[in-house]
Design an enzyme around this catalytic site. Sequence first.
Site, mmCIF file in Angstrom:
data_model
loop_
_atom_site.group_PDB
_atom_site.id
_atom_site.type_symbol
_atom_site.label_atom_id
_atom_site.label_comp_id
_atom_site.label_asym_id
_atom_site.label_seq_id
_atom_site.Cartn_x
_atom_site.Cartn_y
_atom_site.Cartn_z
ATOM 1 N N ASP A 16 0.748 -1.108 0.045
ATOM 2 C CA ASP A 16 0.157 0.047 0.016
ATOM 3 C C ASP A 16 0.802 1.123 0.095
ATOM 4 O OD1 ASP A 16 -2.222 -1.809 0.427
ATOM 5 O OD2 ASP A 16 -1.894 -1.738 2.558
ATOM 6 N N GLU A 223 -11.283 0.247 -3.527
ATOM 7 C CA GLU A 223 -10.621 0.796 -2.419
ATOM 8 C C GLU A 223 -9.485 1.162 -2.957
ATOM 9 O OE1 GLU A 223 -9.310 -2.645 -0.399
ATOM 10 O OE2 GLU A 223 -8.287 -3.662 -2.071
#
Length: 324
Positions: A16, A223
């Site tokens: 991420d 997301e």
Amino acid sequence: MKKQNTPLVTDIFTADPSAHVFNDRIYIYPSHDIPHDGEDNDNGDEYQMQDYHVLSMDDKSDEVIDHGEVLHQNQVPWVSEQMWAPDAVYKNNTYYLFFPARDKEGNFRLGIAESSKPEGPFSPRANCIKGSFSIDPCSFIDDDGKVYIYFGGLWGGQLEKYRTGKFDPQGGEPPKNEPAVCPKCGIMKDDMSEFEQLPVDIQIVDENGSPLLSGDEDRRYFEGPWMHKYNGKYYFSYSTGTTHKIVYATSDNPLGPFTYQGVILEPVIGWTTHHSIVEYHGKWYLFYHDCEYSKGINHRRCVKYCELKYNSDGTIQTITPEYN
């Protein structure tokens, strides 16, 4: 710089990546995967991150510096577990780290930690951001100094459970022929104390101006939001989740609506995909993660990067992952 399409570090697992240029260096704010032998599930219980490290690099060498642990969940009074994907922004002579985590009731909230240096360490605030929920904060500062926090993730990220405006533990996604769940955006007050007002929907539409539908899993939001500007236009990019793509939409307004444009990154090894886009010394780069190094274990990911290129009309050239 580190060779493209290779893990930035391998002594820890990182995922991420949120990349920014501060003080003429690229700083990467990733999550930190913890190895274990548990099974995967749709709630994301396998992602058991507890702390954050900061990585940095430049184009003068191939060294990537791991600045060590800069924040641990044990330092944050409101957190119970799962400190997932973070981001950072510089304003008011302060570096602000935005991060999601489960509170003591098990609901995801967004928190803030502060530092005088981009590499931390970061000191957390005692409470989460009022009115915040879900995961994956992207902190974007516009030319006027306003800070926008884009956020939201389906399934384990609980975004669909807030469709009524309040948390519904039984909440789910809309029927496939209805508009998809929207990501959210909150604008921070200038003193960075809290949201100016309740977060709003970020609508993503097709070429005809119609909202993307819940069943359009190749294009609808799942997301991992990211925002950047190129030639005065706002580019909102995100993960499609179930179809494992990074895609993007554009607008003339940071709050949209955003018109879907296409695919930035084809699926990588592993279920999740999460990215950031940054300009450095005249070139644009895509930071992302995959599970090549761990041979496909979803919660043992590594951050990588590659160059990102635009066409003359401002569209982004689709990237197919390369492996070494």
